[in-house]
Scaffold this motif. Structure first.
Motif, PDB file in Angstrom:
ATOM      1  N   VAL A  68       0.687  -1.247   0.144  1.00  0.00           N
ATOM      2  CA  VAL A  68      -0.094   0.028  -0.024  1.00  0.00           C
ATOM      3  C   VAL A  68       0.851   1.223   0.064  1.00  0.00           C
ATOM      4  N   TRP A  89     -12.611 -12.835   0.557  1.00  0.00           N
ATOM      5  CA  TRP A  89     -13.105 -12.141   1.798  1.00  0.00           C
ATOM      6  C   TRP A  89     -12.060 -10.920   2.263  1.00  0.00           C
ATOM      7  N   ALA A 127     -11.587  -5.030   2.464  1.00  0.00           N
ATOM      8  CA  ALA A 127     -10.641  -4.511   3.170  1.00  0.00           C
ATOM      9  C   ALA A 127      -9.531  -3.918   2.364  1.00  0.00           C
ATOM     10  N   LEU A 128      -9.011  -4.593   1.469  1.00  0.00           N
ATOM     11  CA  LEU A 128      -7.748  -4.151   0.655  1.00  0.00           C
ATOM     12  C   LEU A 128      -8.423  -3.175  -0.465  1.00  0.00           C
ATOM     13  N   ARG A 172     -10.676  -0.901   0.069  1.00  0.00           N
ATOM     14  CA  ARG A 172     -10.762   0.232   0.810  1.00  0.00           C
ATOM     15  C   ARG A 172      -9.615   0.830   1.371  1.00  0.00           C
ATOM     16  N   ALA A 173      -8.509   0.393   1.738  1.00  0.00           N
ATOM     17  CA  ALA A 173      -7.480   0.719   1.929  1.00  0.00           C
ATOM     18  C   ALA A 173      -6.440   1.261   0.606  1.00  0.00           C
ATOM     19  N   ALA A 221      -8.211   4.672   0.075  1.00  0.00           N
ATOM     20  CA  ALA A 221      -8.098   5.530   1.178  1.00  0.00           C
ATOM     21  C   ALA A 221      -6.455   6.271   1.079  1.00  0.00           C
ATOM     22  N   ALA A 222      -5.571   5.443   0.486  1.00  0.00           N
ATOM     23  CA  ALA A 222      -4.162   5.708   0.319  1.00  0.00           C
ATOM     24  C   ALA A 222      -3.880   6.379  -0.902  1.00  0.00           C
ATOM     25  N   ILE A 263     -15.447   6.503   1.034  1.00  0.00           N
ATOM     26  CA  ILE A 263     -14.079   6.917   1.125  1.00  0.00           C
ATOM     27  C   ILE A 263     -13.699   7.936   0.124  1.00  0.00           C
ATOM     28  N   VAL A 269     -14.378  11.247   1.338  1.00  0.00           N
ATOM     29  CA  VAL A 269     -13.867  11.885   2.381  1.00  0.00           C
ATOM     30  C   VAL A 269     -12.585  12.335   1.948  1.00  0.00           C
ATOM     31  N   VAL A 314      -0.551  -4.407   4.834  1.00  0.00           N
ATOM     32  CA  VAL A 314      -2.023  -3.959   5.147  1.00  0.00           C
ATOM     33  C   VAL A 314      -2.922  -5.164   5.340  1.00  0.00           C
ATOM     34  N   PRO A 349      -6.972  -7.293   8.245  1.00  0.00           N
ATOM     35  CA  PRO A 349      -8.108  -8.336   8.035  1.00  0.00           C
ATOM     36  C   PRO A 349      -7.810  -9.669   8.509  1.00  0.00           C
ATOM     37  N   LEU A 381      -0.686   6.306   4.835  1.00  0.00           N
ATOM     38  CA  LEU A 381      -0.744   4.987   5.242  1.00  0.00           C
ATOM     39  C   LEU A 381      -1.786   4.821   6.468  1.00  0.00           C
ATOM     40  N   ARG A 423      -4.496   6.359   6.873  1.00  0.00           N
ATOM     41  CA  ARG A 423      -5.908   6.323   6.037  1.00  0.00           C
ATOM     42  C   ARG A 423      -6.232   5.054   5.641  1.00  0.00           C
ATOM     43  N   ALA A 424      -5.289   4.241   4.868  1.00  0.00           N
ATOM     44  CA  ALA A 424      -5.301   2.847   4.634  1.00  0.00           C
ATOM     45  C   ALA A 424      -5.651   1.754   5.776  1.00  0.00           C
ATOM     46  N   ALA A 479      -9.034   2.194   6.932  1.00  0.00           N
ATOM     47  CA  ALA A 479      -9.946   1.916   5.946  1.00  0.00           C
ATOM     48  C   ALA A 479      -9.993   0.210   5.900  1.00  0.00           C
ATOM     49  N   ALA A 480      -8.927  -0.099   6.334  1.00  0.00           N
ATOM     50  CA  ALA A 480      -8.703  -1.720   6.232  1.00  0.00           C
ATOM     51  C   ALA A 480      -9.437  -2.337   7.486  1.00  0.00           C
ATOM     52  N   GLY A 481      -9.695  -1.636   8.432  1.00  0.00           N
ATOM     53  CA  GLY A 481     -10.175  -2.132   9.680  1.00  0.00           C
ATOM     54  C   GLY A 481      -9.563  -2.220  11.005  1.00  0.00           C
ATOM     55  N   GLU A 494      -9.542  13.700   8.783  1.00  0.00           N
ATOM     56  CA  GLU A 494      -9.355  12.729   7.560  1.00  0.00           C
ATOM     57  C   GLU A 494     -10.057  11.456   8.223  1.00  0.00           C
ATOM     58  N   GLY A 524     -13.844  11.005   9.193  1.00  0.00           N
ATOM     59  CA  GLY A 524     -14.388  10.646   7.927  1.00  0.00           C
ATOM     60  C   GLY A 524     -14.440   9.284   7.534  1.00  0.00           C
ATOM     61  N   ILE A 525     -13.287   8.732   7.405  1.00  0.00           N
ATOM     62  CA  ILE A 525     -13.306   7.217   7.102  1.00  0.00           C
ATOM     63  C   ILE A 525     -13.830   6.260   8.196  1.00  0.00           C
ATOM     64  N   VAL A 565     -17.448   6.359   7.502  1.00  0.00           N
ATOM     65  CA  VAL A 565     -18.038   5.447   6.617  1.00  0.00           C
ATOM     66  C   VAL A 565     -17.984   4.051   6.919  1.00  0.00           C
ATOM     67  N   LEU A 566     -17.101   3.338   7.957  1.00  0.00           N
ATOM     68  CA  LEU A 566     -17.285   2.165   8.382  1.00  0.00           C
ATOM     69  C   LEU A 566     -18.207   2.174   9.595  1.00  0.00           C
TER      70      LEU A 566
END
Lengths: 338, 338, 338, 338
Positions: free
Chosen positions: B253, B279, B283-284, B286-287, B290-291, B330, B333, D253, D257, D284, D286-287, D290-292, D326, D329-330, D333-334
């Motif tokens: 990323v 699955w 997540a990937l 979104r990441a 977002a990046a 995302i 944002v 990243v 998950p 990074l 944000r990512a 976003a990835a959880g 930022e 915001g993310i 979304v989640l």
């Protein structure tokens, strides 16, 4: 193949996997453990598409039990294969050191190189007419003109030639110039169309390991060539990509005994591209032979400081000569000659 | 370029380096430090062959100061480049998600896929007619027949198509079928002849990162395409090889902000091949957005369990739809849309 | 140190860097190139904190010119250092093979091991009383009781002992039992407090390379020990982490010539932990000696199938004996003995 | 556990494996396939030592079917664990950003940092009193004096503190100063004695991933802490070692998950050490969210250019503030907040 079901898998999901295995012509053996149910596929598991099994509901993971390679596998061909290159044997008791410059530059450079290579005791010569370069602005090789110079210089010394094929459209030209051994470079190890085409010739092929190819992927790349009918394949370990920045690539010396166990085909090593520095070449060459390699691909140059590419990794003629003497000693300890 | 001399370097060795630098048309600046003498080359250092300098006696190491890439570098082209694909813009404020199956299988599968891709809000479609497979015994793609099915299905929905070119000899066929975006796969990132040929077309090219390519090598591979005249290049990060065995590749990323800094060209991500499991894809994805990625290449299949390859990594139509909604959030944002 | 300014750097930013360099007691040399301005720091650059320079506005990158290690560097100590272990010399012309079981299990197992190790021609013995295990539920070693068994068995054969120290609080116990060589394991290569403490003893230390440590980090870890006053350091290459899954670790044979160039201290290799399988050990051992290693750390077990840990990588007594004979041959080729 | 016998395995070798499996208290299920015989161990396979099975004659390979981790596994604890840090919840719906400088330098620097961290909306503060540095000659941290400064500065703002424990002998001091969260650094992820000791406290522990640790090894390291009774464990991904040289570490990243699937414990990310450059931190961060990820560990400094270590990766107060906006915001979304 073994299929491990997730702890929550239902009976109908288990049935689904069994049904799919049977569609592939295999039988299924169900073993209900304390924490997981395991399904074994009995029959020719190579026919089963693992990714499709993994995608079935309730499957946690699956594992192949047999190796995916067949023609190149020692399991099916116990004896060492010896490749005949115009009478020179590679893969037998005699170790072959293939010497020569990185690039073909001029007729004189090739003539001198051939003389020195021969004088050092090598029986095969290497040289690049088409060069894979990271930058489009770097010297890309002399091309067909280079093949001609190389052929002429090597013929004068009676040395079969080894040179790299990058573009499938040049194969006919390679055959015209009667290149004795076709080298597939590291960046093309999985250029499958190129592999298929050389698989339809009967020329010996040196298959260099991809920059970060696993041993299994490498064996499968060879299987592409073999499946076309050409079994004259020579594996060449040349270092893999790693986190270490001190040298160019990390020579994977363990791959030598591993390949000798997994395949009947010869295994050689390129110590020059591995380390990337001439001063590392003798140590890496000795290690390769000591570990059981059947040969080496060593860069030399009549005047390394004037080479047009990879200057920093070429031995000069004297260094090549001294190296050959050391290698002979190690070969003898292993009951081989050079 | 900076050349560091070893502590034992003699005056005549220093002179040798200076002379060589001048041969390349640069000037030399000598700085004598306490422990090392350093020579700086002043002028266009891209013309200097680093390996040749490193091979000179007395040189300890040398370092390039300027980046080796030029056309693709943001240093020389500050604005973002926006690629126009039949009117769809990639690299601008709107993020593009390219959806579709791993392989073209049947007309019906492609027709359904195209409908679902369109319905989910994607504006471009992917699909493989020629498949790079590790094993020669695996399904190798439907070939030209597959291109035809793909074209037909995508046209019905007004979706430009993205498909992988593996063999330079198939380029004309790709142009005949008017493939809208040519994808260069990870195994061909340094297939330089292929890069040169697509560089002579004006088709947008998605250049996937090699399995273990550095960002610099990747930019240089793009430079091969650009040097031929084709500047419509899209970088696609798809995970790199690592020591981790839990998933297939490690999505890098960090490469996204790095590329956005180094190049003006668009950067997209393939989350499906990175993780290798459906699955992991949301997540990937979104990441990646977002990046700062400009788009995604996402595998979907109308019925993943029946896919002919990479079944385990394809989203089903509903999953694709839900993902698009999350990604839109995302994007907003970040002041972008999708 | 060389500081490369970004193309947009202003004069005041250049002044800022010069000022900072002078604060560190160095002089600055400014070289204005076509595309970049470069600032060289003249003086003892080890005193400059690179990260602080990199954080200054206008700086694109900086590079150290001299190596960060000092006491362990061959640059400052040209001769090979020979470590004396109760009269056994390591690092000189004689190669030392340190044999023994992975773990201390019982007095009988250690007594037999010591006898076989001695009989095979080894002069030092290894064995683990404290075991670093991935799982908290695995056998963690016999502890102090194990040290006692080991001491007794080795003393009966007159073999100095090598064993791993994991916990800084056990150092006194190690000194009480007069452990002859303290081994720092791969997981503790950067356990700096442990390094500092063994640096305050005068015991020889085997410093294993970290799982993915660069050569430079490894040398710096040794520098921690050396800075405390203990210069009796032996480097042990034991394979690094890689993408390859066929074997446990990738033996980095290139590290051997590299270390011999960078440091005056001895370098040994652990072929058992590298490959992870007993059948790989002979090939890797031969390669290590051929590449210039000063010794080996080899696992053996009187009855490998009954070993309590790492059973799969131990040689049996006959295999150890045969290996020693092969290694003697290779040592002789290199002008050494064993 | 599944044991695959080699094709040449004899009946008595098969019996030998079955006998050994039964010694471990498991049952054995034999399945004779076309090419291989497979033996399944039924019962608690965690009790079986895989290496011992692999060492038995006739065994080709063996595979664990169940995961080796237990207390930390989601399989046995479905709900997310939420860690309570003096009333601040980590691992629940609210994302926690832990801000602060790399090193404790002066009281003033810590006071200012605490104020800015609080103002940016962070609820926890980080700072290093004991610093793991590659070089013994670099600043090693302010030590206990640093803990005191940190405690004072953070208390004034009501922020619980996070700081790294390197030496097991300092644990009591950490408890005296009531450090709220003990951080175990990347170099100590497999310092098993340290893990055992923090496992005997009830302090929340941030366990950073080892430089090249697999997810499975990381979970097992956490299992060491958990086995001692302390279940307050927070995983922190901080980038792993790779071949890429553009940035310091490769942020994995995908591990986010994956960990959220494998464990019930919280997962946070350190974007500062991953990239190594401040300009990479926002992308990074944000990512990661976003990835959880459940939180971040972000370096900031009141005046980055004057920091005493890792200056180049610290955000300034304004950058931290903008980043928080930022991320909010993310998070929304989640369906989370921050």
């Amino acid at each position: 193949m073994i299929v491990v079901m997730s702890p929550e898998a239902t009976e109908s999901q288990i049935d689904g996997v069994v049904k799919k295995i049977k569609e592939y012509g295999c039988d299924a053996n169900i073993s209900r453990g304390v924490e997981r149910t395991i399904i074994g596929a009995i029959g020719d598991e190579r026919s089963i598409d693992q990714e499709l099994i993994d995608a079935l509901p309730g499957v946690e993971q699956s594992m192949h039990i047999v190796k995916p390679y067949k023609i190149v596998a020692r399991e099916w061909h116990k004896e060492n294969s010896v490749i005949d290159i115009k009478g020179i044997k590679l893969g037998g008791n005699t170790i072959q050191v293939i010497g020569g410059p990185c690039s073909v530059e001029t007729q004189q450079q090739m003539d001198e190189s051939a003389k020195f290579v021969k004088a050092a005791g090598c029986r095969l010569m290497r040289g690049g007419a088409f060069k894979p370069r990271t930058s489009p602005y770097s010297f890309q090789g002399k091309g067909v003109e280079g093949l001609e110079m190389f052929r002429k210089a090597a013929d004068a010394q009676g040395l079969p030639i080894v040179t790299e094929l990058m573009d499938v459209r040049m194969l006919d030209t390679f055959l015209e110039w009667d290149v004795d051994v076709i080298q597939i470079g590291t960046r093309n190890m999985q250029n499958f169309d190129l592999l298929k085409e050389v698989g339809h010739t009967n020329k010996p092929v040196i298959l260099k390991r991809g920059m970060s190819a696993t041993v299994s992927e490498w064996l499968m790349a060879a299987e592409y060539i073999a499946a076309g009918g050409n079994h004259n394949i020579i594996f060449c370990e040349r270092g893999v990509r790693s986190f270490e920045t001190y040298y160019r690539n990390m020579l994977d010396v363990t791959a030598i005994p591993v390949l000798k166990k997994e395949t009947h085909l010869p295994v050689i090593v390129d110590p020059s591209h591995a380390g990337g520095k001439a001063w590392m070449v003798p140590a890496l060459s000795r290690a390769a032979i000591a570990a059981g390699a059947d040969g080496l691909l060593v860069e030399m140059h009549p005047k390394p400081c004037e080479a047009w590419c990879d200057a920093d990794q070429a031995l000069n003629p004297d260094e090549l000569k001294s190296l050959m003497i050391e290698l002979k000693g190690i070969a003898q300890v292993l009951g081989r000659d050079i």
